[in-house]
Design a protein around this motif. Sequence first.
Motif, PDB file in Angstrom:
ATOM      1  N   LYS A 347      47.480  62.296  37.785  1.00 14.95           N
ATOM      2  CA  LYS A 347      48.184  63.496  38.245  1.00 14.95           C
ATOM      3  C   LYS A 347      49.647  63.191  38.586  1.00 14.95           C
ATOM      4  O   LYS A 347      50.532  64.016  38.346  1.00 14.95           O
ATOM      5  N   LEU A 348      49.903  62.017  39.146  1.00 15.59           N
ATOM      6  CA  LEU A 348      51.282  61.636  39.458  1.00 15.59           C
ATOM      7  C   LEU A 348      52.103  61.494  38.175  1.00 15.59           C
ATOM      8  O   LEU A 348      53.262  61.935  38.107  1.00 15.59           O
ATOM      9  N   ARG A 349      51.519  60.886  37.152  1.00 11.23           N
ATOM     10  CA  ARG A 349      52.248  60.740  35.881  1.00 11.23           C
ATOM     11  C   ARG A 349      52.498  62.090  35.241  1.00 11.23           C
ATOM     12  O   ARG A 349      53.539  62.304  34.602  1.00 11.23           O
ATOM     13  N   ALA A 350      51.545  63.020  35.407  1.00 16.45           N
ATOM     14  CA  ALA A 350      51.724  64.363  34.847  1.00 16.45           C
ATOM     15  C   ALA A 350      52.895  65.085  35.484  1.00 16.45           C
ATOM     16  O   ALA A 350      53.461  66.013  34.894  1.00 16.45           O
ATOM     17  N   GLN A 351      53.277  64.654  36.691  1.00 14.76           N
ATOM     18  CA  GLN A 351      54.429  65.240  37.388  1.00 14.76           C
ATOM     19  C   GLN A 351      55.738  64.505  37.067  1.00 14.76           C
ATOM     20  O   GLN A 351      56.758  64.757  37.691  1.00 14.76           O
ATOM     21  N   GLY A 352      55.668  63.591  36.107  1.00 11.13           N
ATOM     22  CA  GLY A 352      56.880  62.901  35.692  1.00 11.13           C
ATOM     23  C   GLY A 352      57.155  61.601  36.419  1.00 11.13           C
ATOM     24  O   GLY A 352      58.231  61.007  36.229  1.00 11.13           O
ATOM     25  N   LEU A 353      56.233  61.145  37.235  1.00  6.00           N
ATOM     26  CA  LEU A 353      56.412  59.894  37.965  1.00  6.00           C
ATOM     27  C   LEU A 353      55.869  58.721  37.148  1.00  6.00           C
ATOM     28  O   LEU A 353      54.986  58.892  36.304  1.00  6.00           O
ATOM     29  N   ALA A 354      56.403  57.541  37.409  1.00  9.03           N
ATOM     30  CA  ALA A 354      55.987  56.339  36.690  1.00  9.03           C
ATOM     31  C   ALA A 354      55.288  55.391  37.650  1.00  9.03           C
ATOM     32  O   ALA A 354      55.744  55.183  38.780  1.00  9.03           O
ATOM     33  N   GLY A 355      54.141  54.845  37.215  1.00  4.93           N
ATOM     34  CA  GLY A 355      53.438  53.931  38.096  1.00  4.93           C
ATOM     35  C   GLY A 355      52.283  53.238  37.427  1.00  4.93           C
ATOM     36  O   GLY A 355      51.941  53.505  36.274  1.00  4.93           O
ATOM     37  N   GLU A 356      51.682  52.325  38.191  1.00  2.00           N
ATOM     38  CA  GLU A 356      50.566  51.529  37.704  1.00  2.00           C
ATOM     39  C   GLU A 356      49.366  51.699  38.631  1.00  2.00           C
ATOM     40  O   GLU A 356      49.516  52.020  39.811  1.00  2.00           O
ATOM     41  N   MET A 357      48.186  51.400  38.075  1.00  2.08           N
ATOM     42  CA  MET A 357      46.974  51.317  38.878  1.00  2.08           C
ATOM     43  C   MET A 357      46.440  49.902  38.779  1.00  2.08           C
ATOM     44  O   MET A 357      46.388  49.313  37.690  1.00  2.08           O
ATOM     45  N   ASN A 358      46.050  49.336  39.911  1.00  4.95           N
ATOM     46  CA  ASN A 358      45.411  48.031  39.924  1.00  4.95           C
ATOM     47  C   ASN A 358      43.915  48.230  39.696  1.00  4.95           C
ATOM     48  O   ASN A 358      43.267  48.977  40.410  1.00  4.95           O
ATOM     49  N   PHE A 359      43.360  47.565  38.679  1.00  4.88           N
ATOM     50  CA  PHE A 359      41.970  47.793  38.298  1.00  4.88           C
ATOM     51  C   PHE A 359      40.979  46.911  39.052  1.00  4.88           C
ATOM     52  O   PHE A 359      39.777  47.121  38.971  1.00  4.88           O
ATOM     53  N   SER A 360      41.471  45.910  39.777  1.00  7.85           N
ATOM     54  CA  SER A 360      40.589  44.986  40.477  1.00  7.85           C
ATOM     55  C   SER A 360      40.157  45.577  41.818  1.00  7.85           C
ATOM     56  O   SER A 360      40.792  46.487  42.357  1.00  7.85           O
ATOM     57  N   THR A 361      39.050  45.042  42.361  1.00  5.69           N
ATOM     58  CA  THR A 361      38.608  45.439  43.702  1.00  5.69           C
ATOM     59  C   THR A 361      38.491  44.227  44.617  1.00  5.69           C
ATOM     60  O   THR A 361      37.891  44.321  45.692  1.00  5.69           O
ATOM     61  N   ALA A 362      39.031  43.082  44.215  1.00  2.00           N
ATOM     62  CA  ALA A 362      38.920  41.855  45.009  1.00  2.00           C
ATOM     63  C   ALA A 362      40.307  41.386  45.433  1.00  2.00           C
ATOM     64  O   ALA A 362      41.299  41.646  44.766  1.00  2.00           O
ATOM     65  N   GLY A 363      40.352  40.713  46.590  1.00  2.00           N
ATOM     66  CA  GLY A 363      41.603  40.100  47.038  1.00  2.00           C
ATOM     67  C   GLY A 363      42.674  41.101  47.410  1.00  2.00           C
ATOM     68  O   GLY A 363      43.673  41.245  46.713  1.00  2.00           O
ATOM     69  N   PHE A 364      42.489  41.808  48.541  1.00  2.00           N
ATOM     70  CA  PHE A 364      43.439  42.852  48.933  1.00  2.00           C
ATOM     71  C   PHE A 364      44.857  42.309  49.102  1.00  2.00           C
ATOM     72  O   PHE A 364      45.826  42.916  48.633  1.00  2.00           O
ATOM     73  N   LYS A 365      44.991  41.163  49.767  1.00  2.00           N
ATOM     74  CA  LYS A 365      46.330  40.610  50.000  1.00  2.00           C
ATOM     75  C   LYS A 365      47.037  40.279  48.687  1.00  2.00           C
ATOM     76  O   LYS A 365      48.233  40.542  48.533  1.00  2.00           O
ATOM     77  N   SER A 366      46.300  39.698  47.758  1.00  2.00           N
ATOM     78  CA  SER A 366      46.926  39.354  46.475  1.00  2.00           C
ATOM     79  C   SER A 366      47.317  40.615  45.714  1.00  2.00           C
ATOM     80  O   SER A 366      48.359  40.652  45.055  1.00  2.00           O
ATOM     81  N   ARG A 367      46.512  41.670  45.833  1.00  2.00           N
ATOM     82  CA  ARG A 367      46.855  42.921  45.148  1.00  2.00           C
ATOM     83  C   ARG A 367      48.056  43.596  45.790  1.00  2.00           C
ATOM     84  O   ARG A 367      48.864  44.219  45.115  1.00  2.00           O
ATOM     85  N   MET A 368      48.204  43.445  47.103  1.00  2.00           N
ATOM     86  CA  MET A 368      49.398  43.984  47.759  1.00  2.00           C
ATOM     87  C   MET A 368      50.645  43.208  47.333  1.00  2.00           C
ATOM     88  O   MET A 368      51.728  43.772  47.189  1.00  2.00           O
ATOM     89  N   ARG A 369      50.467  41.893  47.125  1.00  2.00           N
ATOM     90  CA  ARG A 369      51.605  41.121  46.612  1.00  2.00           C
ATOM     91  C   ARG A 369      51.983  41.600  45.210  1.00  2.00           C
ATOM     92  O   ARG A 369      53.167  41.703  44.871  1.00  2.00           O
ATOM     93  N   GLN A 370      50.976  41.919  44.404  1.00  2.00           N
ATOM     94  CA  GLN A 370      51.251  42.457  43.068  1.00  2.00           C
ATOM     95  C   GLN A 370      51.971  43.798  43.162  1.00  2.00           C
ATOM     96  O   GLN A 370      52.865  44.090  42.361  1.00  2.00           O
ATOM     97  N   ALA A 371      51.581  44.606  44.141  1.00  2.00           N
ATOM     98  CA  ALA A 371      52.261  45.891  44.339  1.00  2.00           C
ATOM     99  C   ALA A 371      53.734  45.667  44.665  1.00  2.00           C
ATOM    100  O   ALA A 371      54.620  46.363  44.142  1.00  2.00           O
ATOM    101  N   GLY A 372      54.004  44.685  45.533  1.00  2.00           N
ATOM    102  CA  GLY A 372      55.390  44.381  45.879  1.00  2.00           C
ATOM    103  C   GLY A 372      56.183  43.892  44.685  1.00  2.00           C
ATOM    104  O   GLY A 372      57.351  44.275  44.484  1.00  2.00           O
ATOM    105  N   LYS A 373      55.564  43.058  43.856  1.00  2.00           N
ATOM    106  CA  LYS A 373      56.246  42.519  42.678  1.00  2.00           C
ATOM    107  C   LYS A 373      56.480  43.583  41.607  1.00  2.00           C
ATOM    108  O   LYS A 373      57.343  43.418  40.746  1.00  2.00           O
ATOM    109  N   SER A 374      55.713  44.662  41.655  1.00  2.00           N
ATOM    110  CA  SER A 374      55.844  45.698  40.627  1.00  2.00           C
ATOM    111  C   SER A 374      57.170  46.442  40.718  1.00  2.00           C
ATOM    112  O   SER A 374      57.599  47.082  39.762  1.00  2.00           O
ATOM    113  N   GLY A 375      57.806  46.380  41.905  1.00  2.00           N
ATOM    114  CA  GLY A 375      59.050  47.122  42.102  1.00  2.00           C
ATOM    115  C   GLY A 375      58.844  48.585  42.436  1.00  2.00           C
ATOM    116  O   GLY A 375      59.803  49.358  42.487  1.00  2.00           O
ATOM    117  N   ALA A 376      57.596  48.985  42.667  1.00  2.00           N
ATOM    118  CA  ALA A 376      57.303  50.382  42.988  1.00  2.00           C
ATOM    119  C   ALA A 376      57.855  50.766  44.361  1.00  2.00           C
ATOM    120  O   ALA A 376      57.978  49.925  45.253  1.00  2.00           O
TER     121      ALA A 376
END
Length: 421
Positions: A347-376
Amino acid sequence: MSSTGYTRSKGFADMFPPESDNFTRMENCAREIFGRYGFVELRTPLVEYTELFQRSIGAETDVVQKEMYTFPDRKGRSLTLRPEATAGVMRAYIESGLHAREPVSRLFTTGPMFRYERPQKGRMRQFHQINCECLGTQSPLADAELIGMLMSFLGALGLGELTLKLNSLGCAECRPRFTQALLDYLRSVDPAGLCPDCARRAKSNPLRVLDCKQPGCRALTDNAPKLLEYTCPECKAHFETVLGLLRAEDLPLELDHRLVRGLDYYCRTTFEVVSGSIGAQSAVAGGGRYDGLVKSLGGPDVPGVGFACGMERLALLLGGAPARGLDFYVLALDESGQAQAFDLARKLRAQGLAGEMNFSTAGFKSRMRQAGKSGARFCLIIGPDEAAQGAVTVKNLNNGEQTGMPQADAIHYLVNGKSND
């Protein structure tokens, strides 16, 4: 050596962001600027019959004799990966009958070219060019408009400290007088001072001696005749019109008496854009008028003028491309929120926004680091409680602030936040 045992062929490059982003930026900018001038995009094959390049580039040139990737097809016909774009454009122009349907054709192309030569800074064995061709008019206004468009394109990329160099090659009526004067001059100098290539060119293609970059050859030709001193009144008037129009645009230009082309169908205006920021290979674009090219390839006697930009060299001037600038990064803490996270990202992309979804469900801290590295700008987190309530935690990755809200509100929150940036 890679783990698979396969490596890139020498002189060929893989391009990931940010390098690939620079190329996309150049292509999009070209389409924007050239479109303002009525140019349309033409896509031609990477492979043409070898004879096309032998006729257009010249069978005696180094490109044809030493640098082309040529091979037979299964019927024994000689094919070549294109070493430049103009020949294919001319072939398509003639074959399509475009000359019979419109008085002036404005065409541009982008894409890879292939030459077997020593890889160097800004030039690989697979390299990329942006080409423009204006066919159907002899008017000096077409020359000036094309050059002005090129400089507008380079300016739109944010490039500065460029110099436009110009010369006139005259025409079939006046250039023979200059060629004879140049031959007489070359006979008067010590041939031992010429490099081996120029010693050969002095007999077969004397204009190319002026273009040599070897210090000895340049010293010997410092006092050689100048083309502009031999142009006929018509060629002189043509060139003065071009210069007057470009000077009115306040472009940084200079005359360069060494700027020549080695083939007979090139005439009148010739030009290059050079930079002092990328070493010895300083030319980032070049072109000129080629009124005899279409006819030499079996087409009608149609005049033309065009240019080519080397994209690798432009990329050296552009430096690093800006970050991708994602708006959001969505992650679910466990499987219960994955479907909602997937739907929210959609729905966010349908509104013209750009972003990613993380498909994993393990390692919350590592996924937050990935979020930071994404530049979002924002990380949207859906845990079990949020999933049960149709909510989401929105974290501002720039300042660390976070707040919970319904998922529908998060969409409006991010859309409004983007519009207020």
